[in-house]
Design a protein around this motif. Structure first.
Motif, PDB file in Angstrom:
ATOM      1  N   ILE A  16       0.854  -1.187   0.000  1.00  0.00           N
ATOM      2  CA  ILE A  16       0.000   0.000   0.000  1.00  0.00           C
ATOM      3  C   ILE A  16       0.887   1.234   0.000  1.00  0.00           C
ATOM      4  CG2 ILE A  16      -1.967  -1.109   1.135  1.00  0.00           C
ATOM      5  CD1 ILE A  16      -1.080   0.182   3.766  1.00  0.00           C
ATOM      6  N   TYR A  17       0.330   2.338  -0.522  1.00  0.00           N
ATOM      7  CA  TYR A  17       1.084   3.580  -0.656  1.00  0.00           C
ATOM      8  C   TYR A  17       0.224   4.766  -0.279  1.00  0.00           C
ATOM      9  CZ  TYR A  17       4.102   0.611  -3.529  1.00  0.00           C
ATOM     10  OH  TYR A  17       4.920  -0.390  -3.975  1.00  0.00           O
ATOM     11  N   THR A  18       0.874   5.811   0.205  1.00  0.00           N
ATOM     12  CA  THR A  18       0.172   7.062   0.343  1.00  0.00           C
ATOM     13  C   THR A  18      -0.064   7.632  -1.052  1.00  0.00           C
ATOM     14  OG1 THR A  18       0.123   9.128   1.594  1.00  0.00           O
ATOM     15  CG2 THR A  18       2.215   8.540   0.549  1.00  0.00           C
ATOM     16  N   ASP A  19      -1.132   8.411  -1.199  1.00  0.00           N
ATOM     17  CA  ASP A  19      -1.535   8.855  -2.534  1.00  0.00           C
ATOM     18  C   ASP A  19      -0.442   9.639  -3.265  1.00  0.00           C
ATOM     19  OD1 ASP A  19      -5.073   9.517  -1.804  1.00  0.00           O
ATOM     20  OD2 ASP A  19      -3.992   7.674  -2.315  1.00  0.00           O
ATOM     21  N   SER A  20       0.325  10.425  -2.533  1.00  0.00           N
ATOM     22  CA  SER A  20       1.284  11.330  -3.191  1.00  0.00           C
ATOM     23  C   SER A  20       2.449  10.589  -3.851  1.00  0.00           C
ATOM     24  CB  SER A  20       1.826  12.347  -2.190  1.00  0.00           C
ATOM     25  OG  SER A  20       2.538  11.691  -1.160  1.00  0.00           O
ATOM     26  N   VAL A  21       2.631   9.301  -3.518  1.00  0.00           N
ATOM     27  CA  VAL A  21       3.763   8.565  -4.101  1.00  0.00           C
ATOM     28  C   VAL A  21       3.311   7.441  -5.033  1.00  0.00           C
ATOM     29  CG1 VAL A  21       5.117   9.090  -2.045  1.00  0.00           C
ATOM     30  CG2 VAL A  21       4.090   6.817  -2.289  1.00  0.00           C
ATOM     31  N   LYS A  22       2.005   7.211  -5.129  1.00  0.00           N
ATOM     32  CA  LYS A  22       1.500   6.134  -5.989  1.00  0.00           C
ATOM     33  C   LYS A  22       1.957   6.341  -7.423  1.00  0.00           C
ATOM     34  CE  LYS A  22      -2.613   4.826  -3.370  1.00  0.00           C
ATOM     35  NZ  LYS A  22      -4.096   4.872  -3.312  1.00  0.00           N
ATOM     36  N   GLY A  23       2.454   5.276  -8.035  1.00  0.00           N
ATOM     37  CA  GLY A  23       2.938   5.350  -9.407  1.00  0.00           C
ATOM     38  C   GLY A  23       4.372   5.817  -9.527  1.00  0.00           C
ATOM     39  N   ARG A  24       4.949   6.314  -8.421  1.00  0.00           N
ATOM     40  CA  ARG A  24       6.349   6.783  -8.440  1.00  0.00           C
ATOM     41  C   ARG A  24       7.246   5.942  -7.556  1.00  0.00           C
ATOM     42  NH1 ARG A  24       7.692  11.639  -6.463  1.00  0.00           N
ATOM     43  NH2 ARG A  24       6.014  11.697  -4.916  1.00  0.00           N
ATOM     44  N   ASP A  58      13.039  -8.579   0.254  1.00  0.00           N
ATOM     45  CA  ASP A  58      13.814  -9.776  -0.057  1.00  0.00           C
ATOM     46  C   ASP A  58      14.079 -10.455   1.277  1.00  0.00           C
ATOM     47  OD1 ASP A  58      15.719 -11.719  -0.647  1.00  0.00           O
ATOM     48  OD2 ASP A  58      16.678 -10.497  -2.183  1.00  0.00           O
ATOM     49  N   ASN A  59      13.251 -11.414   1.603  1.00  0.00           N
ATOM     50  CA  ASN A  59      13.381 -12.059   2.910  1.00  0.00           C
ATOM     51  C   ASN A  59      14.706 -12.805   3.043  1.00  0.00           C
ATOM     52  OD1 ASN A  59      10.876 -11.088   3.685  1.00  0.00           O
ATOM     53  ND2 ASN A  59       9.793 -12.947   3.046  1.00  0.00           N
ATOM     54  N   ALA A  60      15.207 -13.329   1.944  1.00  0.00           N
ATOM     55  CA  ALA A  60      16.484 -14.044   2.007  1.00  0.00           C
ATOM     56  C   ALA A  60      17.629 -13.106   2.377  1.00  0.00           C
ATOM     57  CB  ALA A  60      16.766 -14.719   0.669  1.00  0.00           C
ATOM     58  N   GLU A  61      17.518 -11.853   1.931  1.00  0.00           N
ATOM     59  CA  GLU A  61      18.532 -10.848   2.268  1.00  0.00           C
ATOM     60  C   GLU A  61      18.179 -10.077   3.528  1.00  0.00           C
ATOM     61  OE1 GLU A  61      21.444 -10.314   0.734  1.00  0.00           O
ATOM     62  OE2 GLU A  61      21.018 -12.025  -0.585  1.00  0.00           O
ATOM     63  N   ASN A  62      17.010 -10.376   4.091  1.00  0.00           N
ATOM     64  CA  ASN A  62      16.547  -9.677   5.305  1.00  0.00           C
ATOM     65  C   ASN A  62      16.494  -8.166   5.086  1.00  0.00           C
ATOM     66  OD1 ASN A  62      15.446 -10.684   7.681  1.00  0.00           O
ATOM     67  ND2 ASN A  62      17.245 -10.149   8.906  1.00  0.00           N
ATOM     68  N   THR A  63      16.042  -7.787   3.891  1.00  0.00           N
ATOM     69  CA  THR A  63      16.097  -6.385   3.478  1.00  0.00           C
ATOM     70  C   THR A  63      14.785  -5.981   2.813  1.00  0.00           C
ATOM     71  OG1 THR A  63      18.495  -6.492   3.167  1.00  0.00           O
ATOM     72  CG2 THR A  63      17.330  -4.710   2.049  1.00  0.00           C
ATOM     73  N   VAL A  64      14.371  -4.754   3.083  1.00  0.00           N
ATOM     74  CA  VAL A  64      13.227  -4.162   2.394  1.00  0.00           C
ATOM     75  C   VAL A  64      13.734  -2.943   1.635  1.00  0.00           C
ATOM     76  CG1 VAL A  64      12.556  -2.750   4.379  1.00  0.00           C
ATOM     77  CG2 VAL A  64      10.857  -3.354   2.655  1.00  0.00           C
ATOM     78  N   TYR A  65      13.130  -2.699   0.483  1.00  0.00           N
ATOM     79  CA  TYR A  65      13.598  -1.646  -0.403  1.00  0.00           C
ATOM     80  C   TYR A  65      12.492  -0.631  -0.678  1.00  0.00           C
ATOM     81  CZ  TYR A  65      17.114  -5.232  -1.359  1.00  0.00           C
ATOM     82  OH  TYR A  65      18.096  -6.181  -1.235  1.00  0.00           O
ATOM     83  N   LEU A  66      12.903   0.567  -1.035  1.00  0.00           N
ATOM     84  CA  LEU A  66      11.975   1.577  -1.536  1.00  0.00           C
ATOM     85  C   LEU A  66      12.613   2.214  -2.759  1.00  0.00           C
ATOM     86  CD1 LEU A  66       9.237   2.981  -0.973  1.00  0.00           C
ATOM     87  CD2 LEU A  66      10.556   4.823   0.119  1.00  0.00           C
ATOM     88  N   ARG A  67      12.038   1.942  -3.898  1.00  0.00           N
ATOM     89  CA  ARG A  67      12.509   2.557  -5.134  1.00  0.00           C
ATOM     90  C   ARG A  67      11.686   3.812  -5.382  1.00  0.00           C
ATOM     91  NH1 ARG A  67      16.971   3.281  -8.044  1.00  0.00           N
ATOM     92  NH2 ARG A  67      16.435   3.969 -10.149  1.00  0.00           N
ATOM     93  N   MET A  68      12.368   4.924  -5.574  1.00  0.00           N
ATOM     94  CA  MET A  68      11.695   6.210  -5.716  1.00  0.00           C
ATOM     95  C   MET A  68      12.063   6.820  -7.060  1.00  0.00           C
ATOM     96  SD  MET A  68      12.285   7.695  -1.854  1.00  0.00           S
ATOM     97  CE  MET A  68      14.053   7.824  -2.066  1.00  0.00           C
ATOM     98  N   ASN A  69      11.066   7.000  -7.907  1.00  0.00           N
ATOM     99  CA  ASN A  69      11.263   7.593  -9.230  1.00  0.00           C
ATOM    100  C   ASN A  69      10.552   8.931  -9.329  1.00  0.00           C
ATOM    101  OD1 ASN A  69      12.695   5.291 -10.160  1.00  0.00           O
ATOM    102  ND2 ASN A  69      10.777   4.272 -10.718  1.00  0.00           N
ATOM    103  N   ASN A  70      10.964   9.720 -10.314  1.00  0.00           N
ATOM    104  CA  ASN A  70      10.341  11.021 -10.577  1.00  0.00           C
ATOM    105  C   ASN A  70      10.203  11.838  -9.285  1.00  0.00           C
ATOM    106  OD1 ASN A  70       9.170  13.043 -12.094  1.00  0.00           O
ATOM    107  ND2 ASN A  70       7.121  12.147 -12.024  1.00  0.00           N
ATOM    108  N   LEU A  71      11.305  11.948  -8.581  1.00  0.00           N
ATOM    109  CA  LEU A  71      11.294  12.655  -7.306  1.00  0.00           C
ATOM    110  C   LEU A  71      11.074  14.146  -7.504  1.00  0.00           C
ATOM    111  CD1 LEU A  71      14.213  10.670  -5.709  1.00  0.00           C
ATOM    112  CD2 LEU A  71      11.957  10.935  -4.659  1.00  0.00           C
ATOM    113  N   ASN A  72      10.450  14.766  -6.536  1.00  0.00           N
ATOM    114  CA  ASN A  72      10.255  16.213  -6.547  1.00  0.00           C
ATOM    115  C   ASN A  72      10.623  16.770  -5.179  1.00  0.00           C
ATOM    116  OD1 ASN A  72       7.704  16.384  -4.872  1.00  0.00           O
ATOM    117  ND2 ASN A  72       7.014  15.026  -6.504  1.00  0.00           N
ATOM    118  N   PRO A  73      10.811  18.092  -5.098  1.00  0.00           N
ATOM    119  CA  PRO A  73      11.270  18.683  -3.826  1.00  0.00           C
ATOM    120  C   PRO A  73      10.372  18.351  -2.633  1.00  0.00           C
ATOM    121  CG  PRO A  73      11.590  20.247  -5.588  1.00  0.00           C
ATOM    122  CD  PRO A  73      10.850  19.086  -6.186  1.00  0.00           C
ATOM    123  N   ALA A  74       9.088  18.099  -2.881  1.00  0.00           N
ATOM    124  CA  ALA A  74       8.176  17.754  -1.783  1.00  0.00           C
ATOM    125  C   ALA A  74       8.507  16.396  -1.168  1.00  0.00           C
ATOM    126  CB  ALA A  74       6.732  17.750  -2.282  1.00  0.00           C
TER     127      ALA A  74
END
Length: 123
Positions: A58-66, A72-88
């Motif tokens: 799930i996502y907050t509306d302002s980041v949906k689609g971006r 990756d449970n094997a790596e014990n890691t969670v990721y956040l990929r952020m595209n089309n970033l803006n100053p906000a």
């Protein structure tokens, strides 16, 4: 006790991309709901994205689609990929782990928190 360490923050120009990582120790993230939150200067902490044990997200509306959260449970890691970033999107980004059964955007449900990583988007 789960320890969470975020990495990958930095300075990027508007329209650019960044990838954040959150690696856990002292516990296995497969047993947790995982989330990303952020706190912008002068603002309250807000939910960004969350991912269930079965990788429903799930996502907050302002980041949906971006932004995309993944795990990756094997790596014990969670990721956040952020595209089309803006100053906000400028904020300190925090990773969090929730031992409850229900994926939620409520910060009060999350049991463990990282120290945060700074993301700065220049215009």
């Amino acid at each position: 006790q789960v320890q969470l360490v975020e990495s990958g923050g930095g300075l990027v120009q508007a329209g650019g991309s960044l990838g954040l990582s959150c690696t856990a120790s002292g516990g296995t993230i497969s047993t947790y709901i995982m989330g990303w939150f952020r706190r912008a200067p002068g603002k309250e902490r807000e939910f960004v994205a969350g991912i269930s044990r079965s990788s429903f997200s799930i996502y907050t509306d302002s980041v949906k689609g971006r932004f995309t959260i993944s795990r990756d449970n094997a790596e014990n890691t969670v990721y956040l990929r952020m595209n089309n970033l803006n100053p906000a999107d400028t904020a300190v980004y925090y990773c969090a782990a929730d031992s409850s059964r229900v994926l939620t955007a409520s910060a009060s449900s999350y049991d463990y928190w990282g120290q945060g990583t700074q993301v700065t988007v220049s215009s």
